[in-house]
Structure formats: C-alpha cells, structure tokens
Write an enzyme that holds these catalytic residues in place. Structure first.
Site: not given
Length: 287
Positions: A130, A162, A237
């Site tokens: 992402h 992801d 992330s």
C-alpha cells in the site's frame, strides 16, 4: 518550540470484529446480563463499531494534524516505564541496521512513506504494497539507518497480501534480518516494532504478542495477523516486528484506531511465514 507537520491522513480497510454480524449490527455480550437486543448498543459495542484498522504508511496529502515538541507544560510528571529486558536491547541493536525508510514519489500529494527491511544478502527489501500504491508511479527511494539514500527497484508486488519486494544496489550493504521459524511465535512473548513512524527513522518500541491468528482485512482480502500492543503509527508500515532473539515474526501493516486518533495499543502484523512465502514467490525462488 519546534513543530513537525506532515502526519497526513492514513486510510485503510475497516476492522471487522468476530463479535459483529456481517451487517455490522451488534452481538455485544455483557457478563451477567442477556445479550443486548437491536438498538441497545453497550459501551463495548460502541467501542468496536468505532475501531478501524488503518494502513500505517504516512501520506503527505492533506495534513491531519501537527506534532508539537514539549507540549506538556512545566512540571508534568514523566511517564513511568517498565524495565526492558537486556535481550531486547541486544535485539534492537541487531535489527536497526537492516531496517530502512521507504519513500515513494516526490513532493506531491500522492507521495507516501513507510518502512522496510532486508531479507537476504542480495539486498532484497520487504515492505507493504500500500506504500507503493499510495505513492503512485513515482520513484522509490530507501534511506538506511546511517542516512545513505539509494534508488530502489520494484521487484514485484502482491496487493492481495499487501506485500512488495524492493531491491537496492549491493553497495547498500544492508544486514538481512533473520526470520522466525513458522509456528514458533507465542502469545505473551516480548516483541519490538522497528521502523520510521512519522518519518522518525530507526524508532524502536516494545510490547508483547497480544494474540495470534487474528482475522483482519489486509490488502484485498481477509488474513490472519499477529496482534501486538507495541506502539506503531503511520510510517511503521512495512517495518519488522521482531522477537527477543532479533528474529522477524511479522511485518507491521495496520493499527486499530478510535476516530483515527493514532495508536491505541492494537496493532497487526502479517505473520512471517506468509511474508516469506510471498517474498520467495515474487523473487522467483518459491518452487
């Protein structure tokens, strides 16, 4: 007084609690009472309905807020800190050199940033897909723990899980992180989240494994995740969640928030066995 801006507005999939019906209506049980009927949401129901899992990359679009250094007034009592096991200090020292900041795009509204880590001596880096998706088609740059920057090649992406794999030149000399063996992670064991929350590279936070096999929506589908209470925020992330031996047990990917107000101690990481399988497939050594 220093002010740091650019937190951005993280977006991500909604967390669907196992205790909610598919239509979102409550099945909120309160100990010692009958199940709440329609229209009678308990405090627990209201809390669960307010929880959202959001992707952890930092986006440089419309700023959602500012961070003010020293915002606590004079005389504020310092927060107490639990003793940190010596092995976690050693694990942090071993992990940080293999973790990078990932930046996608330039100084535009579509740029994004997150974290990643080296998984082999060929300088392959695992991160979240992402981050690349939000950064658009812009160039990908990684910054090492000692401040060096390299243009990264996108080896491959797997939006459904992801995950994505990058590669930097051999001259980066990143130290690959060891991966935990499948099915060895245990609830209650101490872990560290390492990454670049809000652009603060090399940040290490500590917690425990709160739960295993937690069902959350990651990427384009529902997956099992490792739940942790280690503090993770936008920018984490793609960074590693490591155990006290310095082994990666998962990739930090999402957090549950209330009204989008950042970490509340409920974070989710993609389990390392899923990560390794996907990375091997992308790199071309999966079979």
């Amino acid at each position: 007084m220093a002010v740091q801006t650019g937190l951005g507005e993280p977006r991500g999939p909604w967390f669907v609690s196992p205790e909610l019906d598919p239509d979102g209506r409550g099945r909120w049980d309160v100990p010692g009472s009958e199940r709440a009927g329609p229209g009678r949401r308990t405090w627990r129901g209201r809390l669960l309905s307010a929880l959202a899992v959001v992707a952890l990359s930092t986006f440089s679009g419309a700023a959602a807020g500012t961070w003010v250094a020293g915002r606590d007034g004079p005389g504020s009592a310092p927060a107490s800190a639990a003793p940190v096991p010596a092995e976690l200090v050693t694990a942090a020292e071993k992990t940080v050199p293999g973790v990078v900041s990932v930046m996608v795009g330039g100084a535009s509204a579509s740029s994004a940033s997150g974290s990643g880590f080296a998984i082999d001596h060929e300088q392959h880096i695992v991160t979240n897909d992402h981050i690349l998706a939000k950064g658009g088609a812009g160039p990908v740059t990684v910054e090492t723990s000692d401040g060096r920057r390299f243009t990264a090649e996108v080896v491959g992406r797997e939006p459904s899980s992801d995950l994505a794999v990058l590669k930097v030149p051999a001259g980066a000399g990143l130290s690959p992180l060891p991966l935990a063996k499948p099915n060895t992670t245990r609830v209650g064991e101490p872990v560290l989240a390492v990454g670049s929350p809000l652009g603060l590279a090399g940040t290490v936070t500590a917690g425990i494994v709160s739960a295993l096999n937690r069902q959350v929506r990651i990427g384009n589908g529902r997956h099992t995740a490792v739940q942790t209470d280690a503090s993770i925020n936008p920018g984490n992330s793609g960074g590693p969640l490591v155990n006290a031996r310095g082994e990666v047990v998962g990739v930090n990917t999402a957090i549950a928030t209330i009204d989008g107000n950042g970490s509340i101690g409920i974070g989710f990481a993609i389990p390392i066995d899923q990560v390794q399988q996907t990375a091997d497939t992308i790199i071309g050594r999966g079979g």
